[in-house]
Design a protein around this motif. Structure first.
Motif, PDB file in Angstrom:
ATOM      1  N   PRO A 177       3.360  18.185   0.510  1.00 17.44           N
ATOM      2  CA  PRO A 177       2.815  16.949  -0.053  1.00 17.44           C
ATOM      3  C   PRO A 177       3.213  15.738   0.790  1.00 17.44           C
ATOM      4  O   PRO A 177       4.287  15.730   1.406  1.00 17.44           O
ATOM      5  CB  PRO A 177       3.452  16.867  -1.434  1.00 17.44           C
ATOM      6  CG  PRO A 177       3.805  18.259  -1.780  1.00 17.44           C
ATOM      7  CD  PRO A 177       4.144  18.930  -0.491  1.00 17.44           C
ATOM      8  N   ILE A 178       2.366  14.732   0.785  1.00 17.67           N
ATOM      9  CA  ILE A 178       2.535  13.609   1.702  1.00 17.67           C
ATOM     10  C   ILE A 178       2.742  12.300   0.949  1.00 17.67           C
ATOM     11  O   ILE A 178       2.078  12.030  -0.060  1.00 17.67           O
ATOM     12  CB  ILE A 178       1.304  13.540   2.630  1.00 17.67           C
ATOM     13  CG1 ILE A 178       1.414  14.676   3.651  1.00 17.67           C
ATOM     14  CG2 ILE A 178       1.201  12.197   3.346  1.00 17.67           C
ATOM     15  CD1 ILE A 178       0.168  14.983   4.378  1.00 17.67           C
ATOM     16  N   HIS A 179       3.667  11.528   1.446  1.00 16.80           N
ATOM     17  CA  HIS A 179       3.958  10.210   0.886  1.00 16.80           C
ATOM     18  C   HIS A 179       3.678   9.189   1.984  1.00 16.80           C
ATOM     19  O   HIS A 179       4.208   9.293   3.080  1.00 16.80           O
ATOM     20  CB  HIS A 179       5.436  10.165   0.449  1.00 16.80           C
ATOM     21  CG  HIS A 179       5.867   8.824  -0.033  1.00 16.80           C
ATOM     22  ND1 HIS A 179       7.131   8.323   0.158  1.00 16.80           N
ATOM     23  CD2 HIS A 179       5.187   7.849  -0.713  1.00 16.80           C
ATOM     24  CE1 HIS A 179       7.222   7.108  -0.381  1.00 16.80           C
ATOM     25  NE2 HIS A 179       6.056   6.795  -0.908  1.00 16.80           N
ATOM     26  N   MET A 180       2.826   8.200   1.699  1.00 16.04           N
ATOM     27  CA  MET A 180       2.504   7.187   2.700  1.00 16.04           C
ATOM     28  C   MET A 180       2.828   5.811   2.154  1.00 16.04           C
ATOM     29  O   MET A 180       2.562   5.522   0.979  1.00 16.04           O
ATOM     30  CB  MET A 180       1.015   7.242   3.091  1.00 16.04           C
ATOM     31  CG  MET A 180       0.633   8.542   3.774  1.00 16.04           C
ATOM     32  SD  MET A 180      -1.161   8.718   4.070  1.00 16.04           S
ATOM     33  CE  MET A 180      -1.385   7.672   5.491  1.00 16.04           C
ATOM     34  N   MET A 181       3.388   4.957   3.006  1.00 19.24           N
ATOM     35  CA  MET A 181       3.768   3.619   2.558  1.00 19.24           C
ATOM     36  C   MET A 181       3.609   2.662   3.723  1.00 19.24           C
ATOM     37  O   MET A 181       4.104   2.906   4.818  1.00 19.24           O
ATOM     38  CB  MET A 181       5.226   3.634   2.097  1.00 19.24           C
ATOM     39  CG  MET A 181       5.643   2.354   1.427  1.00 19.24           C
ATOM     40  SD  MET A 181       7.279   2.562   0.657  1.00 19.24           S
ATOM     41  CE  MET A 181       8.276   2.831   2.116  1.00 19.24           C
ATOM     42  N   LYS A 182       2.905   1.555   3.487  1.00 18.03           N
ATOM     43  CA  LYS A 182       2.681   0.597   4.565  1.00 18.03           C
ATOM     44  C   LYS A 182       3.894  -0.321   4.667  1.00 18.03           C
ATOM     45  O   LYS A 182       4.443  -0.787   3.671  1.00 18.03           O
ATOM     46  CB  LYS A 182       1.422  -0.215   4.308  1.00 18.03           C
ATOM     47  CG  LYS A 182       0.960  -0.989   5.530  1.00 18.03           C
ATOM     48  CD  LYS A 182      -0.552  -1.158   5.541  1.00 18.03           C
ATOM     49  CE  LYS A 182      -0.985  -2.115   6.645  1.00 18.03           C
ATOM     50  NZ  LYS A 182      -0.689  -3.518   6.326  1.00 18.03           N
ATOM     51  N   ASP A 183       4.324  -0.557   5.935  1.00 18.04           N
ATOM     52  CA  ASP A 183       5.468  -1.427   6.175  1.00 18.04           C
ATOM     53  C   ASP A 183       5.093  -2.320   7.359  1.00 18.04           C
ATOM     54  O   ASP A 183       5.191  -1.903   8.509  1.00 18.04           O
ATOM     55  CB  ASP A 183       6.697  -0.563   6.499  1.00 18.04           C
ATOM     56  CG  ASP A 183       7.917  -1.421   6.806  1.00 18.04           C
ATOM     57  OD1 ASP A 183       7.912  -2.608   6.430  1.00 18.04           O
ATOM     58  OD2 ASP A 183       8.853  -0.890   7.442  1.00 18.04           O
ATOM     59  N   MET A 234       0.855  -1.189   0.000  1.00 13.88           N
ATOM     60  CA  MET A 234       0.000   0.000   0.000  1.00 13.88           C
ATOM     61  C   MET A 234       0.895   1.244   0.000  1.00 13.88           C
ATOM     62  O   MET A 234       1.682   1.439   0.928  1.00 13.88           O
ATOM     63  CB  MET A 234      -0.875  -0.017   1.262  1.00 13.88           C
ATOM     64  CG  MET A 234      -1.765   1.195   1.421  1.00 13.88           C
ATOM     65  SD  MET A 234      -2.856   1.012   2.852  1.00 13.88           S
ATOM     66  CE  MET A 234      -3.720   2.584   2.778  1.00 13.88           C
ATOM     67  N   GLU A 235       0.754   2.082  -1.028  1.00 13.94           N
ATOM     68  CA  GLU A 235       1.591   3.271  -1.118  1.00 13.94           C
ATOM     69  C   GLU A 235       0.889   4.352  -1.935  1.00 13.94           C
ATOM     70  O   GLU A 235       0.229   4.049  -2.928  1.00 13.94           O
ATOM     71  CB  GLU A 235       2.936   2.915  -1.766  1.00 13.94           C
ATOM     72  CG  GLU A 235       3.948   4.060  -1.704  1.00 13.94           C
ATOM     73  CD  GLU A 235       5.324   3.684  -2.275  1.00 13.94           C
ATOM     74  OE1 GLU A 235       5.504   2.510  -2.663  1.00 13.94           O
ATOM     75  OE2 GLU A 235       6.179   4.586  -2.339  1.00 13.94           O
ATOM     76  N   LEU A 236       1.038   5.579  -1.495  1.00 19.27           N
ATOM     77  CA  LEU A 236       0.375   6.668  -2.211  1.00 19.27           C
ATOM     78  C   LEU A 236       1.098   7.991  -2.003  1.00 19.27           C
ATOM     79  O   LEU A 236       1.890   8.145  -1.079  1.00 19.27           O
ATOM     80  CB  LEU A 236      -1.068   6.832  -1.710  1.00 19.27           C
ATOM     81  CG  LEU A 236      -1.245   7.406  -0.296  1.00 19.27           C
ATOM     82  CD1 LEU A 236      -2.415   8.366  -0.254  1.00 19.27           C
ATOM     83  CD2 LEU A 236      -1.440   6.285   0.686  1.00 19.27           C
ATOM     84  N   ARG A 237       0.811   8.919  -2.904  1.00 17.76           N
ATOM     85  CA  ARG A 237       1.194  10.318  -2.705  1.00 17.76           C
ATOM     86  C   ARG A 237      -0.072  11.157  -2.799  1.00 17.76           C
ATOM     87  O   ARG A 237      -0.980  10.831  -3.554  1.00 17.76           O
ATOM     88  CB  ARG A 237       2.155  10.779  -3.801  1.00 17.76           C
ATOM     89  CG  ARG A 237       3.540  10.242  -3.663  1.00 17.76           C
ATOM     90  CD  ARG A 237       4.445  10.888  -4.710  1.00 17.76           C
ATOM     91  NE  ARG A 237       5.607  10.068  -4.945  1.00 17.76           N
ATOM     92  CZ  ARG A 237       6.668  10.041  -4.130  1.00 17.76           C
ATOM     93  NH1 ARG A 237       6.710  10.814  -3.060  1.00 17.76           N
ATOM     94  NH2 ARG A 237       7.691   9.246  -4.402  1.00 17.76           N
ATOM     95  N   ILE A 238      -0.104  12.261  -2.067  1.00 16.88           N
ATOM     96  CA  ILE A 238      -1.288  13.124  -2.115  1.00 16.88           C
ATOM     97  C   ILE A 238      -0.943  14.500  -1.561  1.00 16.88           C
ATOM     98  O   ILE A 238      -0.020  14.649  -0.755  1.00 16.88           O
ATOM     99  CB  ILE A 238      -2.461  12.485  -1.314  1.00 16.88           C
ATOM    100  CG1 ILE A 238      -3.761  13.252  -1.528  1.00 16.88           C
ATOM    101  CG2 ILE A 238      -2.115  12.384   0.170  1.00 16.88           C
ATOM    102  CD1 ILE A 238      -4.995  12.505  -1.104  1.00 16.88           C
ATOM    103  N   HIS A 239      -1.674  15.510  -2.015  1.00 10.95           N
ATOM    104  CA  HIS A 239      -1.500  16.845  -1.449  1.00 10.95           C
ATOM    105  C   HIS A 239      -2.009  16.864  -0.015  1.00 10.95           C
ATOM    106  O   HIS A 239      -3.013  16.214   0.309  1.00 10.95           O
ATOM    107  CB  HIS A 239      -2.269  17.884  -2.265  1.00 10.95           C
ATOM    108  CG  HIS A 239      -1.670  18.151  -3.613  1.00 10.95           C
ATOM    109  ND1 HIS A 239      -2.344  18.815  -4.601  1.00 10.95           N
ATOM    110  CD2 HIS A 239      -0.453  17.824  -4.121  1.00 10.95           C
ATOM    111  CE1 HIS A 239      -1.563  18.896  -5.672  1.00 10.95           C
ATOM    112  NE2 HIS A 239      -0.422  18.301  -5.402  1.00 10.95           N
ATOM    113  N   LYS A 240      -1.332  17.626   0.795  1.00  8.01           N
ATOM    114  CA  LYS A 240      -1.696  17.754   2.201  1.00  8.01           C
ATOM    115  C   LYS A 240      -3.156  18.211   2.371  1.00  8.01           C
ATOM    116  O   LYS A 240      -3.911  17.636   3.143  1.00  8.01           O
ATOM    117  CB  LYS A 240      -0.726  18.766   2.810  1.00  8.01           C
ATOM    118  CG  LYS A 240      -1.063  19.348   4.146  1.00  8.01           C
ATOM    119  CD  LYS A 240      -0.136  20.551   4.393  1.00  8.01           C
ATOM    120  CE  LYS A 240      -0.780  21.600   5.281  1.00  8.01           C
ATOM    121  NZ  LYS A 240      -0.464  21.427   6.688  1.00  8.01           N
ATOM    122  N   GLY A 241      -3.551  19.263   1.633  1.00  3.08           N
ATOM    123  CA  GLY A 241      -4.879  19.856   1.822  1.00  3.08           C
ATOM    124  C   GLY A 241      -6.017  18.889   1.537  1.00  3.08           C
ATOM    125  O   GLY A 241      -6.982  18.816   2.294  1.00  3.08           O
TER     126      GLY A 241
END
Lengths: 374, 374
Positions: free
Chosen positions: A89-95, A1-8
């Motif tokens: 901007p936010i980068h999220m990655m499941k580990d 599971m991984e994504l990038r998205i704008h903070k707002g």
């Protein structure tokens, strides 16, 4: 599971999903929101067990980039505060059982739960849904919700009752001391009725008040669903038989007064100040020959207030020729504020009979208020 | 006793006087404000027994007309709500133990108490007072007040200590875990010190933050008074010996870091999120060779956060060559936010020694924060 998205856009979506959550529940997953990365969009779900919201952010909207699909449950309030304070901007990655969250120089990790125990949004077996303009639906709710029972022995009264018929929809709420009724034109071609809980409707106002265009409403015997293109709200319905509104409406009236609405609201609010220490906030309305409505109240400890407001018209004054009734100033004030237009008709039918308030400009709104004993 | 006045100016004055009142006191007159009509003006006084405010509306200002002199005590909250809801200019007339209040069509009466038991504003035997610009005084209070003790065994710490000397004034507050110090140039020519209670100073900010020009400050051993042309605040002082600030300041430092203030505030606030469930909100500051300050925190239940912020300068790094200290994130954040300018100096003197924060642009502000144990 991984994504990038704008903070707002993440902040807004998390805030929306988190807002239905209860204070603190025993089931840990219900303190979290479910986050699902799909090929086509990011889905955020919040639930308190009775009520769920779902928000979809499509790919490329709000800077969303789907890098690897997957789903987990994250601590809602925490995620919201953290995203709000991130620099960009936010980068999220499941580990494993952690969600790594990065933004600029900031590296964070949150504990991520499995979605196994998270409530599923129930499928609504759609035998056709109803389209209704969002402004109309929000208005229908706003103009009735305040009259629903806050608590009490009859749970069915703690919501608003909707009746969809061929070409209109009616909404009624009552706490058995007062009643609010609103009708709107709506060519739904359906016949269906249901009673929706207060919490769901407060949430409905927040979710859809700024949405433009039609909403899709679907119902079963147990469930109620409202959808815009991005947001979905699903709720259980209240069980029980909602009282028939006709039984509560007085059949006749002894006097009918036409009054400037704003003027009356101001007077009732002022008089209400002095009624704060009575249990039913009672103010007295009195009318006799001189074409004025006298509003008064008193507080044993503090003092008295009284004023006359001019009437724009008086009709059908029957034999008794005068009016003299005590009402709850809060109920009266709320009913007047929910009524559209600049003038209202006040129908009086005796000291012990309910007052009826109608907009002078429309037949689609009625409020009924029981008198209180002096 | 009789007067006329504009609704807006009475509302504002009543609000000001009513705001010092306590929640509910046993002495009925202290739930009221004293209203006095004089030839030359209307005087409104509020008091909670420790603290008093006086507001004067001169004749012809705010539509005030003195028709008959006199004084009484009126229920504060009630009077405020009533005036706010009145339709226009207000006419008040005392009739026995009632105050008649009229505005347009509205007639009201409030119970009026005698002023006999109302606290008097004490005379301050003036051996000369001090003039200080209102902006400077409000700033002095805002930059120190947050560091005062909220409660505790030493009452003298629940206020801000002021020291007026020949050509400056110093303000210090400490809850014994952190300290805030501010100095302002002020040619008062006086030597005087006093410790003013927190509630008085919160009120001082509200009363005088929008006032332009000089305020007059007078003091005795027990009392503190601040006056503008229209408003007066009088308060008792806190008793006890305020600790000497020099005793709390570390004499040396092992490292001195120059940091962008806003950047540091944001980092500390983020890290503080994860420190919410520790009793002292602890975040860790770490600095080694690479010219970055590392800020981190973790919550057993929720997760971790860490970031590096660039340093604008590093000086006087002694033998130890690195820094490693735990502090309360709220204390650090409040100290940084109260500090003027864009950059701060952070002085480190060992794991167990207090951190010192100074504005990089002025010598007139110092904050000291004790480390917490990890």
């Amino acid at each position: 599971m991984e994504l990038r998205i704008h903070k707002g856009s993440l902040e807004e979506a998390v805030s929306e999903a988190a807002s239905v959550l209860g204070k603190k529940t025993l089931l840990p997953v219900l303190n979290g929101i479910k986050m699902e990365v799909r090929e086509q969009g990011l889905v955020l779900v919040g639930s308190d067990g009775e009520l769920m919201t779902k928000k979809v952010i499509p790919v490329q909207q709000g800077g969303f980039e789907s890098m690897e699909t997957g789903a987990c449950v994250l601590p809602a309030a925490f995620l919201h505060d953290l995203v709000k304070k991130m620099p960009g901007p936010i980068h999220m990655m499941k580990d494993g059982s952690r969600m790594l969250i990065e933004s600029g120089e900031v590296k964070s990790s949150l504990s991520a739960l499995s979605t196994d125990e998270y409530p599923r949004i129930p499928d609504i077996e759609s035998n056709g849904s109803i389209l209704m303009d969002s402004k109309d639906l929000v208005e229908l709710v706003r103009q009735t919700l305040f009259a629903a029972a806050k608590e009490g022995s009859r749970p069915v009264l703690t919501g608003v009752h909707f009746e969809f018929s061929e070409d209109d929809v009616q909404a009624v709420a009552t706490d058995s001391h007062r009643l609010a009724f609103v009708r709107k034109r709506l060519r739904s071609g359906k016949n269906h009725s249901c009673t929706v809980p207060m919490k769901t409707l407060s949430k409905l106002i927040k979710l859809f008040k700024n949405v433009k265009g039609p909403l899709r409403i679907s119902m079963t015997d147990q469930l109620f669903k409202v959808e815009s293109s991005e947001s979905t709200l699903v709720s259980k319905l209240l069980e029980g038989v909602f009282p028939k509104m006709e039984a509560l409406l007085p059949k006749s009236s002894k006097a009918e007064l036409l009054i400037d609405k704003k003027r009356l609201i101001n007077s009732v609010d002022r008089a209400g100040l002095f009624a704060k220490d009575t249990s039913n906030h009672q103010v007295k309305l009195r009318f006799s020959e001189e074409k004025k409505l006298n509003i008064s109240s008193f507080s044993q400890q503090v003092g008295t207030i009284e004023e006359n407001i001019p009437l724009e018209g008086v009709e059908r004054v029957s034999g008794e020729g005068s009016m003299d009734v005590y009402v709850d100033s809060q109920f009266l004030s709320e009913a007047l504020k929910a009524t559209q237009g600049n003038h209202i008709h006040l129908f009086y039918n005796g000291k012990m009979s309910p007052l009826v308030i109608r907009s002078a400009e429309s037949d689609d709104q009625v409020h009924v208020i029981s008198p209180v004993r002096a």
